[in-house]
Design a protein around this motif. Sequence first.
Motif, PDB file in Angstrom:
ATOM      1  N   HIS A  60      13.180   5.477   3.155  1.00  0.00           N
ATOM      2  CA  HIS A  60      13.639   4.913   2.417  1.00  0.00           C
ATOM      3  C   HIS A  60      13.176   4.885   0.939  1.00  0.00           C
ATOM      4  CE1 HIS A  60      16.915   3.276   4.696  1.00  0.00           C
ATOM      5  NE2 HIS A  60      16.050   3.338   5.699  1.00  0.00           N
ATOM      6  N   GLU A  61      12.092   5.481   0.932  1.00  0.00           N
ATOM      7  CA  GLU A  61      11.215   5.242  -0.396  1.00  0.00           C
ATOM      8  C   GLU A  61      11.386   6.272  -1.450  1.00  0.00           C
ATOM      9  OE1 GLU A  61       6.974   5.202   0.340  1.00  0.00           O
ATOM     10  OE2 GLU A  61       7.024   3.351   1.609  1.00  0.00           O
ATOM     11  N   PRO A  62      11.358   5.892  -2.788  1.00  0.00           N
ATOM     12  CA  PRO A  62      11.714   6.843  -3.765  1.00  0.00           C
ATOM     13  C   PRO A  62      10.677   8.011  -4.042  1.00  0.00           C
ATOM     14  CG  PRO A  62      11.071   4.668  -4.699  1.00  0.00           C
ATOM     15  CD  PRO A  62      11.072   4.530  -3.427  1.00  0.00           C
ATOM     16  N   ASP A  84      -1.154   1.800  -1.727  1.00  0.00           N
ATOM     17  CA  ASP A  84      -2.064   1.237  -2.952  1.00  0.00           C
ATOM     18  C   ASP A  84      -1.741  -0.252  -3.062  1.00  0.00           C
ATOM     19  OD1 ASP A  84      -2.330   0.507  -5.635  1.00  0.00           O
ATOM     20  OD2 ASP A  84      -1.745   2.477  -6.239  1.00  0.00           O
ATOM     21  N   PRO A  85      -2.789  -0.734  -2.400  1.00  0.00           N
ATOM     22  CA  PRO A  85      -2.895  -2.264  -2.324  1.00  0.00           C
ATOM     23  C   PRO A  85      -2.367  -2.966  -3.682  1.00  0.00           C
ATOM     24  CG  PRO A  85      -4.809  -1.346  -1.341  1.00  0.00           C
ATOM     25  CD  PRO A  85      -3.963  -0.298  -1.927  1.00  0.00           C
ATOM     26  N   HIS A  86      -2.731  -2.444  -4.790  1.00  0.00           N
ATOM     27  CA  HIS A  86      -2.561  -3.157  -6.148  1.00  0.00           C
ATOM     28  C   HIS A  86      -0.814  -3.139  -6.338  1.00  0.00           C
ATOM     29  CE1 HIS A  86      -2.591  -4.483 -10.119  1.00  0.00           C
ATOM     30  NE2 HIS A  86      -1.972  -3.443 -10.556  1.00  0.00           N
ATOM     31  N   GLN A  87      -0.542  -1.734  -6.319  1.00  0.00           N
ATOM     32  CA  GLN A  87       1.002  -1.713  -6.256  1.00  0.00           C
ATOM     33  C   GLN A  87       2.052  -2.335  -5.468  1.00  0.00           C
ATOM     34  OE1 GLN A  87       2.887  -0.225  -8.603  1.00  0.00           O
ATOM     35  NE2 GLN A  87       0.809   0.194  -9.818  1.00  0.00           N
ATOM     36  N   GLU A  88       1.363  -2.463  -4.055  1.00  0.00           N
ATOM     37  CA  GLU A  88       2.092  -3.136  -3.152  1.00  0.00           C
ATOM     38  C   GLU A  88       2.142  -4.634  -3.440  1.00  0.00           C
ATOM     39  OE1 GLU A  88       1.421  -1.455   1.075  1.00  0.00           O
ATOM     40  OE2 GLU A  88       0.473   0.042   0.164  1.00  0.00           O
ATOM     41  N   VAL A  89       1.043  -5.364  -3.972  1.00  0.00           N
ATOM     42  CA  VAL A  89       1.346  -6.713  -4.287  1.00  0.00           C
ATOM     43  C   VAL A  89       2.507  -7.095  -5.413  1.00  0.00           C
ATOM     44  CG1 VAL A  89       0.032  -8.602  -5.572  1.00  0.00           C
ATOM     45  CG2 VAL A  89      -1.041  -7.286  -3.941  1.00  0.00           C
ATOM     46  N   TRP A  90       2.709  -6.015  -6.512  1.00  0.00           N
ATOM     47  CA  TRP A  90       3.569  -6.114  -7.089  1.00  0.00           C
ATOM     48  C   TRP A  90       5.092  -5.769  -6.823  1.00  0.00           C
ATOM     49  CZ3 TRP A  90       3.241  -8.808 -11.602  1.00  0.00           C
ATOM     50  CH2 TRP A  90       1.826  -9.040 -12.228  1.00  0.00           C
ATOM     51  N   HIS A  91       5.085  -4.567  -5.832  1.00  0.00           N
ATOM     52  CA  HIS A  91       6.409  -3.965  -5.611  1.00  0.00           C
ATOM     53  C   HIS A  91       6.813  -3.709  -4.341  1.00  0.00           C
ATOM     54  CE1 HIS A  91       6.371  -3.088 -10.033  1.00  0.00           C
ATOM     55  NE2 HIS A  91       5.316  -2.602  -9.902  1.00  0.00           N
ATOM     56  N   GLY A  92       5.873  -4.185  -3.580  1.00  0.00           N
ATOM     57  CA  GLY A  92       6.337  -4.299  -2.083  1.00  0.00           C
ATOM     58  C   GLY A  92       5.507  -3.137  -1.246  1.00  0.00           C
ATOM     59  N   ARG A  93       5.753  -3.285   0.041  1.00  0.00           N
ATOM     60  CA  ARG A  93       4.839  -2.344   0.894  1.00  0.00           C
ATOM     61  C   ARG A  93       5.220  -0.915   0.780  1.00  0.00           C
ATOM     62  NH1 ARG A  93       5.731  -6.963   3.888  1.00  0.00           N
ATOM     63  NH2 ARG A  93       3.897  -8.357   4.168  1.00  0.00           N
ATOM     64  N   ARG A  94       4.418   0.011   0.949  1.00  0.00           N
ATOM     65  CA  ARG A  94       4.781   1.340   1.267  1.00  0.00           C
ATOM     66  C   ARG A  94       4.287   1.761   2.597  1.00  0.00           C
ATOM     67  NH1 ARG A  94       1.764   3.921  -4.447  1.00  0.00           N
ATOM     68  NH2 ARG A  94       3.225   2.881  -6.104  1.00  0.00           N
ATOM     69  N   VAL A  95       5.146   2.923   3.084  1.00  0.00           N
ATOM     70  CA  VAL A  95       4.809   3.364   4.423  1.00  0.00           C
ATOM     71  C   VAL A  95       3.570   4.095   4.226  1.00  0.00           C
ATOM     72  CG1 VAL A  95       5.477   5.036   6.127  1.00  0.00           C
ATOM     73  CG2 VAL A  95       7.237   3.425   5.039  1.00  0.00           C
ATOM     74  N   GLY A  96       3.168   5.090   3.589  1.00  0.00           N
ATOM     75  CA  GLY A  96       2.093   5.911   3.311  1.00  0.00           C
ATOM     76  C   GLY A  96       2.138   7.032   4.078  1.00  0.00           C
ATOM     77  N   PRO A  97       1.261   8.338   3.832  1.00  0.00           N
ATOM     78  CA  PRO A  97       1.475   9.340   4.527  1.00  0.00           C
ATOM     79  C   PRO A  97       1.378   9.291   6.104  1.00  0.00           C
ATOM     80  CG  PRO A  97      -0.234   9.596   3.117  1.00  0.00           C
ATOM     81  CD  PRO A  97       0.551   8.414   2.846  1.00  0.00           C
ATOM     82  N   ASP A  98       0.324   8.639   6.265  1.00  0.00           N
ATOM     83  CA  ASP A  98      -0.332   8.526   7.860  1.00  0.00           C
ATOM     84  C   ASP A  98       0.925   8.068   8.695  1.00  0.00           C
ATOM     85  OD1 ASP A  98      -2.562   9.662   7.261  1.00  0.00           O
ATOM     86  OD2 ASP A  98      -3.617   7.876   7.032  1.00  0.00           O
TER      87      ASP A  98
END
Length: 446
Positions: A60-62, A84-98
């Motif tokens: 679902h991520e862009p 990216d903890p900084h971006q996730e604080v502002w814009h929501g959690r990311r799945v990440g490659p792993d």
Amino acid sequence: MTKHTRIDVAEFATRRETLLAQMPENSVALIPAAKELTRSRDTEYLFCQDKDFYYLSGFHEPDALLVLVKNFGDESILFCRDKDPHQEVWHGRRVGPDAAQAEFGFDLTYTLDELEQVLPMYINGKDTLMFAQGANKEFDELVFACLNILRGGAKQGLTAPSTIVDIRDLIHEMRLIKSPAEIAIMREANVISGNAHKRAMRASKQGVFEYQLEAEILHEFAFNGARSAAYGTIVGGGENATILHYTDNEEVLMDGELVLIDAGAELAGYAADITRTFPVNGKFTKLQAKVYNLVLDAQIAAFNTIKPGSNFAIANQAANEVLTKGLYELGILSGDLDELIADKACKQYFIHGLGHWLGLDVHDVGDYQVDHDRNQLRAFEPGMVLTIEPGLYFDSEADVDEELQGVGIRIEDNILVTESGFENLTINAPKSIKEIENAMRSPKKK
């Protein structure tokens, strides 16, 4: 509200395997995700994933990229945003490659920071490159930058593909036939949408604004798990119903008029697309009822043609005959009836097509096999989902009874082709005059 059906991760993996099996040997396919779109300065529109990318990935991520490699061993690779903890604080959690590799079943995953370095290596040495050239200018530039690297690297043993093929034809043929899980979601989307139409009927009365009925519909969608409409909701009172894609929804509803609502929920990425037309005050006039039943009869006639091996052209012919004969009997068309039917004279007032494919997109992908006379000859197959939506539209200048001037009537249901015929997924949106008038007498839901 219940927990809704979702597509299992294993089904997305199977779709990738199916596409890989159809790709030529020694080829690579690139399918990009959608990008976020800025709405105003530092805010974005609600994200909507690219449907081809979603169909194959479930991700679902862009900004992501799916790479499918057909070689000695097939591989599926995902490039996505890093944690990216900084971006996730502002814009929501990311799945990440792993987590993406573990949860979505990709063979390999990389971060987007690695894209420019790694992607050329997956394209290198392939005979065929498959992607949707022209669909995304920014992605085209990335692909051709990779090709330029390979073409300039002969001394290093790099070679670019000699053939570029549009990947969309293969994906869209797959999307045209729905799986049991997809059909289950579309059934649920239709139930939610049908309830929304009933709610709008109960809320209708003189003095209500079109946007207030829209609000009733969107509330019903969201409250039942469909956060978005599948397309811009159409609420057209009076002559606004004769504007096919009217979405201003800003005028007041008047006593004695009809109101046309074209609205469908999007659930788990899949669209419903339902239209109902009903009297603002809850009671059809005699002439309104005659024209309404004519449109309904045309829809039923089209339904009766739907089965494997039939096609839109056959359904169109059935609907056109009913509409033309009915308009003739109402005195709206004149002349020799057989000639009128042969000339499709009803198209003067039935100004759009009878229907379209439905799925992840409202006007879903898939070949209609249109001939030189614009007949849609693609044979229906079990698992196809389509709309059937006859309509009649009389603008304020139409040469018809004054009561019909400024009247638009459309009735639209969502139809699944089955082994033996069809299943109407739109089971709970009132459609007959009796059902509509009874629904509008019901008390408004609290």
